[in-house]
Design a protein around this motif. Structure first.
Motif, PDB file in Angstrom:
ATOM      1  N   LEU A   1      27.518 -10.062   3.373  1.00  0.00           N
ATOM      2  CA  LEU A   1      26.088  -9.913   3.123  1.00  0.00           C
ATOM      3  C   LEU A   1      25.554  -8.611   3.679  1.00  0.00           C
ATOM      4  CD1 LEU A   1      24.882 -13.512   4.111  1.00  0.00           C
ATOM      5  CD2 LEU A   1      25.579 -12.694   1.844  1.00  0.00           C
ATOM      6  N   GLU A   2      24.321  -8.294   3.289  1.00  0.00           N
ATOM      7  CA  GLU A   2      23.579  -7.170   3.853  1.00  0.00           C
ATOM      8  C   GLU A   2      22.441  -7.729   4.700  1.00  0.00           C
ATOM      9  OE1 GLU A   2      24.576  -4.136   3.624  1.00  0.00           O
ATOM     10  OE2 GLU A   2      26.133  -4.435   2.102  1.00  0.00           O
ATOM     11  N   GLN A   3      21.874  -6.903   5.560  1.00  0.00           N
ATOM     12  CA  GLN A   3      20.833  -7.365   6.471  1.00  0.00           C
ATOM     13  C   GLN A   3      19.608  -7.886   5.737  1.00  0.00           C
ATOM     14  OE1 GLN A   3      21.430  -7.498   9.840  1.00  0.00           O
ATOM     15  NE2 GLN A   3      19.597  -8.761   9.908  1.00  0.00           N
ATOM     16  N   GLU A   4      19.336  -7.338   4.551  1.00  0.00           N
ATOM     17  CA  GLU A   4      18.144  -7.768   3.810  1.00  0.00           C
ATOM     18  C   GLU A   4      18.349  -9.090   3.059  1.00  0.00           C
ATOM     19  OE1 GLU A   4      20.209  -4.548   1.224  1.00  0.00           O
ATOM     20  OE2 GLU A   4      19.792  -4.939   3.355  1.00  0.00           O
ATOM     21  N   ASP A   5      19.574  -9.601   3.033  1.00  0.00           N
ATOM     22  CA  ASP A   5      19.835 -10.873   2.366  1.00  0.00           C
ATOM     23  C   ASP A   5      19.272 -12.030   3.189  1.00  0.00           C
ATOM     24  OD1 ASP A   5      21.147  -9.578   0.298  1.00  0.00           O
ATOM     25  OD2 ASP A   5      23.107  -9.712   1.278  1.00  0.00           O
ATOM     26  N   PHE A   6      19.053 -13.146   2.532  1.00  0.00           N
ATOM     27  CA  PHE A   6      18.379 -14.295   3.137  1.00  0.00           C
ATOM     28  C   PHE A   6      19.360 -15.457   3.248  1.00  0.00           C
ATOM     29  CE2 PHE A   6      13.793 -14.972   3.920  1.00  0.00           C
ATOM     30  CZ  PHE A   6      13.845 -16.237   4.460  1.00  0.00           C
ATOM     31  N   ILE A   7      19.500 -16.020   4.454  1.00  0.00           N
ATOM     32  CA  ILE A   7      20.413 -17.137   4.686  1.00  0.00           C
ATOM     33  C   ILE A   7      19.620 -18.427   4.843  1.00  0.00           C
ATOM     34  CG2 ILE A   7      22.162 -18.131   6.203  1.00  0.00           C
ATOM     35  CD1 ILE A   7      22.999 -15.369   7.003  1.00  0.00           C
ATOM     36  N   LEU A   8      20.011 -19.453   4.101  1.00  0.00           N
ATOM     37  CA  LEU A   8      19.433 -20.790   4.234  1.00  0.00           C
ATOM     38  C   LEU A   8      20.560 -21.741   4.614  1.00  0.00           C
ATOM     39  CD1 LEU A   8      17.853 -19.218   1.677  1.00  0.00           C
ATOM     40  CD2 LEU A   8      16.443 -21.252   1.927  1.00  0.00           C
ATOM     41  N   PRO A   9      20.751 -21.965   5.902  1.00  0.00           N
ATOM     42  CA  PRO A   9      21.932 -22.682   6.379  1.00  0.00           C
ATOM     43  C   PRO A   9      21.765 -24.189   6.416  1.00  0.00           C
ATOM     44  CG  PRO A   9      20.656 -21.921   8.227  1.00  0.00           C
ATOM     45  CD  PRO A   9      19.914 -21.467   6.987  1.00  0.00           C
ATOM     46  N   GLY A  10      22.900 -24.873   6.483  1.00  0.00           N
ATOM     47  CA  GLY A  10      22.911 -26.279   6.831  1.00  0.00           C
ATOM     48  C   GLY A  10      23.062 -26.388   8.336  1.00  0.00           C
ATOM     49  N   TYR A  11      23.134 -27.590   8.837  1.00  0.00           N
ATOM     50  CA  TYR A  11      23.145 -27.768  10.288  1.00  0.00           C
ATOM     51  C   TYR A  11      24.441 -27.317  10.949  1.00  0.00           C
ATOM     52  CZ  TYR A  11      25.063 -32.161   8.443  1.00  0.00           C
ATOM     53  OH  TYR A  11      25.766 -33.091   7.727  1.00  0.00           O
TER      54      TYR A  11
ATOM     55  N   GLY B   1      21.506 -31.189   1.573  1.00  0.00           N
ATOM     56  CA  GLY B   1      21.343 -30.585   0.258  1.00  0.00           C
ATOM     57  C   GLY B   1      19.990 -29.962  -0.016  1.00  0.00           C
ATOM     58  N   ALA B   2      18.987 -30.207   0.831  1.00  0.00           N
ATOM     59  CA  ALA B   2      17.640 -29.696   0.559  1.00  0.00           C
ATOM     60  C   ALA B   2      17.607 -28.179   0.509  1.00  0.00           C
ATOM     61  CB  ALA B   2      16.663 -30.217   1.616  1.00  0.00           C
ATOM     62  N   GLN B   3      18.509 -27.526   1.245  1.00  0.00           N
ATOM     63  CA  GLN B   3      18.514 -26.070   1.278  1.00  0.00           C
ATOM     64  C   GLN B   3      18.881 -25.455  -0.068  1.00  0.00           C
ATOM     65  OE1 GLN B   3      20.510 -28.166   2.866  1.00  0.00           O
ATOM     66  NE2 GLN B   3      22.529 -27.358   3.318  1.00  0.00           N
ATOM     67  N   TYR B   4      19.505 -26.238  -0.950  1.00  0.00           N
ATOM     68  CA  TYR B   4      19.853 -25.708  -2.271  1.00  0.00           C
ATOM     69  C   TYR B   4      18.607 -25.476  -3.113  1.00  0.00           C
ATOM     70  CZ  TYR B   4      24.946 -25.542  -2.481  1.00  0.00           C
ATOM     71  OH  TYR B   4      26.258 -25.170  -2.326  1.00  0.00           O
ATOM     72  N   VAL B   5      17.669 -26.398  -3.045  1.00  0.00           N
ATOM     73  CA  VAL B   5      16.412 -26.217  -3.772  1.00  0.00           C
ATOM     74  C   VAL B   5      15.622 -25.061  -3.173  1.00  0.00           C
ATOM     75  CG1 VAL B   5      14.200 -27.279  -4.341  1.00  0.00           C
ATOM     76  CG2 VAL B   5      16.293 -28.627  -4.491  1.00  0.00           C
ATOM     77  N   GLN B   6      15.584 -24.996  -1.846  1.00  0.00           N
ATOM     78  CA  GLN B   6      14.868 -23.912  -1.180  1.00  0.00           C
ATOM     79  C   GLN B   6      15.464 -22.556  -1.540  1.00  0.00           C
ATOM     80  OE1 GLN B   6      15.521 -25.475   2.773  1.00  0.00           O
ATOM     81  NE2 GLN B   6      13.382 -26.107   2.971  1.00  0.00           N
ATOM     82  N   THR B   7      16.777 -22.490  -1.622  1.00  0.00           N
ATOM     83  CA  THR B   7      17.453 -21.228  -1.936  1.00  0.00           C
ATOM     84  C   THR B   7      17.099 -20.737  -3.331  1.00  0.00           C
ATOM     85  OG1 THR B   7      19.276 -21.736  -0.454  1.00  0.00           O
ATOM     86  CG2 THR B   7      19.714 -20.124  -2.180  1.00  0.00           C
ATOM     87  N   ALA B   8      17.006 -21.667  -4.266  1.00  0.00           N
ATOM     88  CA  ALA B   8      16.612 -21.277  -5.627  1.00  0.00           C
ATOM     89  C   ALA B   8      15.238 -20.621  -5.612  1.00  0.00           C
ATOM     90  CB  ALA B   8      16.611 -22.503  -6.537  1.00  0.00           C
ATOM     91  N   GLY B   9      14.315 -21.169  -4.829  1.00  0.00           N
ATOM     92  CA  GLY B   9      12.978 -20.602  -4.750  1.00  0.00           C
ATOM     93  C   GLY B   9      12.954 -19.262  -4.049  1.00  0.00           C
ATOM     94  N   VAL B  10      13.675 -19.146  -2.935  1.00  0.00           N
ATOM     95  CA  VAL B  10      13.725 -17.877  -2.213  1.00  0.00           C
ATOM     96  C   VAL B  10      14.360 -16.797  -3.090  1.00  0.00           C
ATOM     97  CG1 VAL B  10      14.767 -16.667  -0.247  1.00  0.00           C
ATOM     98  CG2 VAL B  10      13.737 -18.926   0.080  1.00  0.00           C
ATOM     99  N   ALA B  11      15.434 -17.145  -3.777  1.00  0.00           N
ATOM    100  CA  ALA B  11      16.114 -16.177  -4.637  1.00  0.00           C
ATOM    101  C   ALA B  11      15.198 -15.705  -5.760  1.00  0.00           C
ATOM    102  CB  ALA B  11      17.389 -16.787  -5.209  1.00  0.00           C
TER     103      ALA B  11
ATOM    104  N   PHE C   1      21.190 -30.705  -4.910  1.00  0.00           N
ATOM    105  CA  PHE C   1      22.256 -29.759  -5.252  1.00  0.00           C
ATOM    106  C   PHE C   1      22.141 -29.348  -6.720  1.00  0.00           C
ATOM    107  CE2 PHE C   1      26.373 -29.402  -7.375  1.00  0.00           C
ATOM    108  CZ  PHE C   1      26.951 -28.332  -6.711  1.00  0.00           C
ATOM    109  N   TYR C   2      22.054 -30.329  -7.601  1.00  0.00           N
ATOM    110  CA  TYR C   2      21.984 -30.036  -9.033  1.00  0.00           C
ATOM    111  C   TYR C   2      20.668 -29.357  -9.401  1.00  0.00           C
ATOM    112  CZ  TYR C   2      26.072 -33.035  -9.444  1.00  0.00           C
ATOM    113  OH  TYR C   2      27.324 -33.569  -9.303  1.00  0.00           O
ATOM    114  N   GLU C   3      19.589 -29.816  -8.843  1.00  0.00           N
ATOM    115  CA  GLU C   3      18.287 -29.217  -9.146  1.00  0.00           C
ATOM    116  C   GLU C   3      18.249 -27.758  -8.721  1.00  0.00           C
ATOM    117  OE1 GLU C   3      15.443 -31.713  -7.243  1.00  0.00           O
ATOM    118  OE2 GLU C   3      16.083 -33.506  -8.333  1.00  0.00           O
ATOM    119  N   GLY C   4      18.827 -27.471  -7.557  1.00  0.00           N
ATOM    120  CA  GLY C   4      18.821 -26.106  -7.056  1.00  0.00           C
ATOM    121  C   GLY C   4      19.631 -25.155  -7.913  1.00  0.00           C
TER     122      GLY C   4
END
Length: 370
Positions: free
Chosen positions: A94-104, A147-157, A183-186
């Motif tokens: 990754l690059e510094q400007e990329d956005f990470i949405l992690p799991g626990y 799995g909630a982070q998958y939906v959030q990632t779609a929005g951030v992206a 997962f599927y929705e994201g």
């Protein structure tokens, strides 16, 4: 019972033909030998050493975090040993400007993206200061909801795309998370809008105690990408070079406007699901553990670097000593951080506090002042 109609097409063949396209990508074998020269990433000797240093440092962090948890000095903790290549090699691409949405389980990626270790420890303790990302660290706090982070990632992206940023949003979940609706929705939302996202499934074979074989009948998890029209890759998650190259190419595609990629990393967690009472000996055999220990990502990468004359036992011991010293300093800083108060929670939750809580706030404020 009605007679079975003769099929006009071979649906089983179509499925098997599809599944056969998802062979696991590997660059290093278990002995650290290159088995696919065409895929070796363009990393300098310094970068290879740096990646190994991060993996060793993180293994020590995992060992110390387990010990600190048992001492009552950490709260929630999900062990990471065995998944270093999957986690750290993907973050390294990754690059510094990329956005990470992690799991626990993905605190290590946050640390190497810039989250101070002290704040990572405070996150484990549930302290609000451990949930605030420093300026310049593009990330959310680890997601606890599966799995909630998958939906959030779609929005951030999508937000990155609409703002014209040459950056991606990357997220992680386990094999269990790939069975969730989010997962599927994201992945579907990101696909529809060609959002610059990278979705990683860290397939460590178990969703807590549920084996991957009981979660889905799909031959691979990577093939689920087909359902939403995006590329899916299955990668040897114990092979740092393979994970790095797969992630880098996914990032290149994303910033070039080609949309998201789903990456399944085949990996293993040596410890329990979390330190909250899970006992892996009840659902995993010692033979299974032994087989995966032979594939250890640190051992494999160490042999590769030793073969190139880039790594020594002395170098590794230096990293271990540095990790122990930095961990000792960080946990001391966490210990010295002002304890979180009930009034802190209320202040952080509300800009304009409801009347009934405002009354309680004054009560707690008085108690805390004594």
């Amino acid at each position: 019972m009605a007679p079975k109609l003769k099929a006009q097409f071979d649906a089983e063949k179509v499925l098997k033909d599809t599944e056969s396209q998802f062979e696991m990508i590997q660059i290093l074998d278990e002995d650290g030998n290159v088995v696919n020269k065409d895929l070796v990433p363009d990393l300098s000797d310094e970068q290879l050493v740096e990646l190994m240093e991060r993996m060793v440092w993180t293994r020590i962090l995992d060992q110390r975090s387990i010990s600190l948890n048992r001492q009552g000095r950490l709260g929630f903790y999900a062990p990471t040993a065995g998944q270093e290549a999957s986690q750290l090699a993907s973050q390294y691409a990754l690059e510094q400007e990329d956005f990470i949405l992690p799991g626990y389980r993905d605190v290590p990626q946050l640390i190497w993206q810039g989250l101070p270790l002290t704040e990572a420890f405070l996150f484990s303790r549930g302290h609000f200061k451990g949930n605030r990302m420093p300026e310049g660290v593009n990330a959310l706090s680890p997601q606890i909801i599966i799995g909630a982070q998958y939906v959030q990632t779609a929005g951030v992206a999508l937000g990155l795309k609409k703002r014209g940023k040459q950056a991606v949003a990357i997220t992680y979940t386990g094999d269990g998370g790939s069975s969730q609706g989010d997962f599927y929705e994201g992945i579907n939302f990101a696909s529809a809008y060609k959002a610059p996202a990278i979705f990683v499934i860290q397939n460590n074979n178990y969703a807590i105690s549920t084996p991957r074989s009981k979660q889905t009948a799909a031959e691979t998890l990577a093939q689920k990408a087909i359902s939403v029209g995006i590329p899916g890759l299955q990668v040897d998650g114990m092979d740092a070079l393979a994970v790095y190259q797969a992630t880098k190419e996914a990032r290149d595609r994303a910033v070039n406007g080609e949309g998201p990629t789903l990456i399944e990393t085949i990996t293993y967690r040596y410890g329990p699901h979390t330190m909250a009472g899970d006992d892996p000996t009840k659902y995993r055999t010692s033979d299974e553990d032994s087989e995966w220990e032979k594939k250890d990502p640190l051992v494999r990468f160490r042999k590769y670097l030793e073969g190139k004359g880039l790594w020594t036992e002395e170098k590794e011991n230096e990293v271990i000593d540095r990790a122990k010293a930095e961990i000792k300093t960080a946990i001391k800083e966490a210990d010295n951080t002002e304890k979180q108060k009930v009034t802190d929670l209320m202040e952080n939750m509300y800009e304009a506090m409801p009347q009934h809580l405002a009354e309680q706030y004054e009560i707690y404020k008085e108690k805390e002042s004594k």
